[in-house]
Design an enzyme around this catalytic site. Structure first.
Site, PDB file in Angstrom:
ATOM      1  N   ASP A  33       0.788  -1.247   0.000  1.00 35.07           N
ATOM      2  CA  ASP A  33       0.000   0.000   0.000  1.00 35.07           C
ATOM      3  C   ASP A  33       0.822   1.301   0.000  1.00 35.07           C
ATOM      4  O   ASP A  33       0.516   2.231   0.773  1.00 35.07           O
ATOM      5  CB  ASP A  33      -0.953   0.016   1.215  1.00 35.07           C
ATOM      6  CG  ASP A  33      -1.980  -1.112   1.176  1.00 35.07           C
ATOM      7  OD1 ASP A  33      -1.972  -1.892   0.212  1.00 35.07           O
ATOM      8  OD2 ASP A  33      -2.778  -1.211   2.129  1.00 35.07           O
ATOM      9  N   ASP A  71      -4.569  -0.772  -1.800  1.00 34.68           N
ATOM     10  CA  ASP A  71      -5.839  -0.597  -1.108  1.00 34.68           C
ATOM     11  C   ASP A  71      -6.778   0.065  -2.124  1.00 34.68           C
ATOM     12  O   ASP A  71      -6.430   1.090  -2.710  1.00 34.68           O
ATOM     13  CB  ASP A  71      -5.602   0.309   0.109  1.00 34.68           C
ATOM     14  CG  ASP A  71      -6.497   0.014   1.289  1.00 34.68           C
ATOM     15  OD1 ASP A  71      -6.802  -1.166   1.540  1.00 34.68           O
ATOM     16  OD2 ASP A  71      -6.891   0.982   1.977  1.00 34.68           O
ATOM     17  N   HIS A  73     -10.686   0.877  -2.581  1.00 37.35           N
ATOM     18  CA  HIS A  73     -12.057   0.869  -2.064  1.00 37.35           C
ATOM     19  C   HIS A  73     -13.044   1.535  -3.028  1.00 37.35           C
ATOM     20  O   HIS A  73     -12.731   2.586  -3.606  1.00 37.35           O
ATOM     21  CB  HIS A  73     -12.118   1.637  -0.734  1.00 37.35           C
ATOM     22  CG  HIS A  73     -11.235   1.075   0.343  1.00 37.35           C
ATOM     23  ND1 HIS A  73     -11.268  -0.256   0.723  1.00 37.35           N
ATOM     24  CD2 HIS A  73     -10.299   1.666   1.135  1.00 37.35           C
ATOM     25  CE1 HIS A  73     -10.390  -0.443   1.710  1.00 37.35           C
ATOM     26  NE2 HIS A  73      -9.786   0.695   1.972  1.00 37.35           N
ATOM     27  N   HIS A  77     -17.376   2.827   0.927  1.00 36.95           N
ATOM     28  CA  HIS A  77     -16.886   1.595   1.562  1.00 36.95           C
ATOM     29  C   HIS A  77     -17.232   1.584   3.051  1.00 36.95           C
ATOM     30  O   HIS A  77     -17.201   2.626   3.721  1.00 36.95           O
ATOM     31  CB  HIS A  77     -15.369   1.475   1.378  1.00 36.95           C
ATOM     32  CG  HIS A  77     -14.830   0.134   1.766  1.00 36.95           C
ATOM     33  ND1 HIS A  77     -14.144  -0.086   2.935  1.00 36.95           N
ATOM     34  CD2 HIS A  77     -14.904  -1.061   1.140  1.00 36.95           C
ATOM     35  CE1 HIS A  77     -13.806  -1.364   3.006  1.00 36.95           C
ATOM     36  NE2 HIS A  77     -14.258  -1.977   1.927  1.00 36.95           N
ATOM     37  N   HIS A 106     -10.508   6.975   1.913  1.00 38.03           N
ATOM     38  CA  HIS A 106      -9.143   6.877   1.404  1.00 38.03           C
ATOM     39  C   HIS A 106      -9.067   5.826   0.304  1.00 38.03           C
ATOM     40  O   HIS A 106      -9.886   4.904   0.251  1.00 38.03           O
ATOM     41  CB  HIS A 106      -8.157   6.510   2.528  1.00 38.03           C
ATOM     42  CG  HIS A 106      -8.395   5.132   3.071  1.00 38.03           C
ATOM     43  ND1 HIS A 106      -9.384   4.842   3.987  1.00 38.03           N
ATOM     44  CD2 HIS A 106      -7.806   3.936   2.798  1.00 38.03           C
ATOM     45  CE1 HIS A 106      -9.392   3.557   4.260  1.00 38.03           C
ATOM     46  NE2 HIS A 106      -8.443   2.965   3.543  1.00 38.03           N
ATOM     47  N   LYS A 131      -7.121  -4.879  -2.975  1.00 34.37           N
ATOM     48  CA  LYS A 131      -7.847  -5.420  -1.815  1.00 34.37           C
ATOM     49  C   LYS A 131      -8.758  -4.348  -1.241  1.00 34.37           C
ATOM     50  O   LYS A 131      -8.509  -3.153  -1.414  1.00 34.37           O
ATOM     51  CB  LYS A 131      -6.867  -5.934  -0.766  1.00 34.37           C
ATOM     52  CG  LYS A 131      -5.922  -4.867  -0.259  1.00 34.37           C
ATOM     53  CD  LYS A 131      -4.891  -5.445   0.673  1.00 34.37           C
ATOM     54  CE  LYS A 131      -3.991  -4.358   1.226  1.00 34.37           C
ATOM     55  NZ  LYS A 131      -4.678  -3.293   1.972  1.00 34.37           N
ATOM     56  N   CYS A 176      -1.816  -2.931   7.654  1.00 29.50           N
ATOM     57  CA  CYS A 176      -1.722  -3.841   6.507  1.00 29.50           C
ATOM     58  C   CYS A 176      -0.411  -4.622   6.455  1.00 29.50           C
ATOM     59  O   CYS A 176      -0.404  -5.788   6.054  1.00 29.50           O
ATOM     60  CB  CYS A 176      -1.982  -3.075   5.215  1.00 29.50           C
ATOM     61  SG  CYS A 176      -3.717  -2.531   5.128  1.00 29.50           S
TER      62      CYS A 176
HETATM   63  C1  VGL Z   1      -4.541   0.536   5.777  1.00 32.92           C
HETATM   64  C2  VGL Z   1      -6.113   1.389   7.187  1.00 32.92           C
HETATM   65  C3  VGL Z   1      -7.077   1.303   6.227  1.00 32.92           C
HETATM   66  C4  VGL Z   1      -3.121   0.113   5.562  1.00 32.92           C
HETATM   67  C5  VGL Z   1      -5.489   0.425   4.779  1.00 32.92           C
HETATM   68  O1  VGL Z   1      -2.664   0.092   4.411  1.00 32.92           O
HETATM   69  O2  VGL Z   1      -2.443  -0.165   6.578  1.00 32.92           O
HETATM   70  N1  VGL Z   1      -4.872   1.008   6.980  1.00 32.92           N
HETATM   71  N2  VGL Z   1      -6.753   0.811   5.016  1.00 32.92           N
HETATM   72 ZN    ZN Z   2      -8.231   0.922   3.463  1.00 30.77          ZN
END
Ligand code: VGL
Ligand code: ZN
Length: 222
Positions: A33, A71, A73, A77, A106, A131, A176
């Site tokens: 990410d 990430d 979404h 979401h 985000h 994801k 993550c």
């Molecule tokens: C993440 C919070 C929400 C991450 C992703 O990449 O750690 N954290 N979505």
């Molecule tokens: Zn996320």
């Protein structure tokens, strides 16, 4: 688990760029990410998040298999606080699969925030795992969504290439990266996290909790 020795050093380099990881043919690097929304100016900016880009580019150049996660979404979401009346970002609520932390909107599909950091060497990657694209299920881990049942398919993809060691890095260490590394280990991969190539969000001591959980799970912190 095959016994392995990770050789890791940061010789003489104040910038930390002297990093070397001894890499073998069956190793994969999983870059978690590294997206605009987790970097400076992003919707869910991880403190000092941009600092991971340079060490990760160095790492990617050394690994025979490189996977990026993204990430990704849909608008609305379920992990977005804006979807829940009266909720604020970083609150925790109960959803069908258990506790879910709520976040600012985000990494929405098709937005600038969802794109990879512009300086990340994305062309080094063979696979991009997206994801969190199911509206009702969040996904921290590169291997399985937060319902702990829906696979991303990464486990079998790696096995299909003969990968037996996984090295994780990226954002965020305490979400993550943590869950991806724990799940890699639980699936039988020899697993390490390169801490200098990670940064955490750090909600209520979650960085320390993540380090502790990773050690307990048998993940090497290097
Ligand atoms: C993440 C919070 C929400 C991450 C992703 O990449 O750690 N954290 N979505
Ligand atoms: Zn996320």
């Amino acid at each position: 688990m095959r016994s392995s020795e990770w050789s890791y050093c940061t010789p003489r380099s104040a910038s930390g760029l002297g990093m070397t990881v001894s890499v073998q043919a069956n190793d994969a690097l999983i870059v978690i990410d590294v997206q605009n929304d987790f970097c400076a100016g992003g919707a869910l900016a991880v403190p000092d998040g941009d600092a991971v880009v340079t060490p990760i580019n160095r790492l990617m150049a050394q690994f025979p298999v490189v996977v990026l996660t993204q990430d990704w979404h849909p608008r609305g979401h379920t992990s977005f606080a804006s979807e829940h009346e009266g909720a604020r970002p970083f609150d925790t609520i109960d959803v069908a699969y258990g506790a879910q932390t709520l976040w600012p909107d985000h990494c929405v599909q098709g937005t600038h925030g969802g794109e990879f950091h512009p300086d990340l060497d994305v062309e080094r990657a063979q696979l991009i795992v997206r994801k969190g694209f199911r509206k009702a299920v969040d996904s921290y881990s590169a291997f399985v969504e937060n319902d702990r049942q829906t696979s991303t398919g990464l486990d079998h993809w790696l096995r299909g290439l003969g990968v037996d060691r996984v090295v994780c890095c990226g954002l965020a260490l305490d979400y993550c990266v943590r869950y991806s590394a724990e799940d890699a280990r639980a699936r039988g991969f020899d697993t390490a996290v390169v801490e200098s190539a990670c940064r955490g969000i750090d909600l209520d001591g979650s960085n320390d909790a993540a380090r502790q959980a990773l050690r307990t799970a048998g993940v090497q912190l290097i």
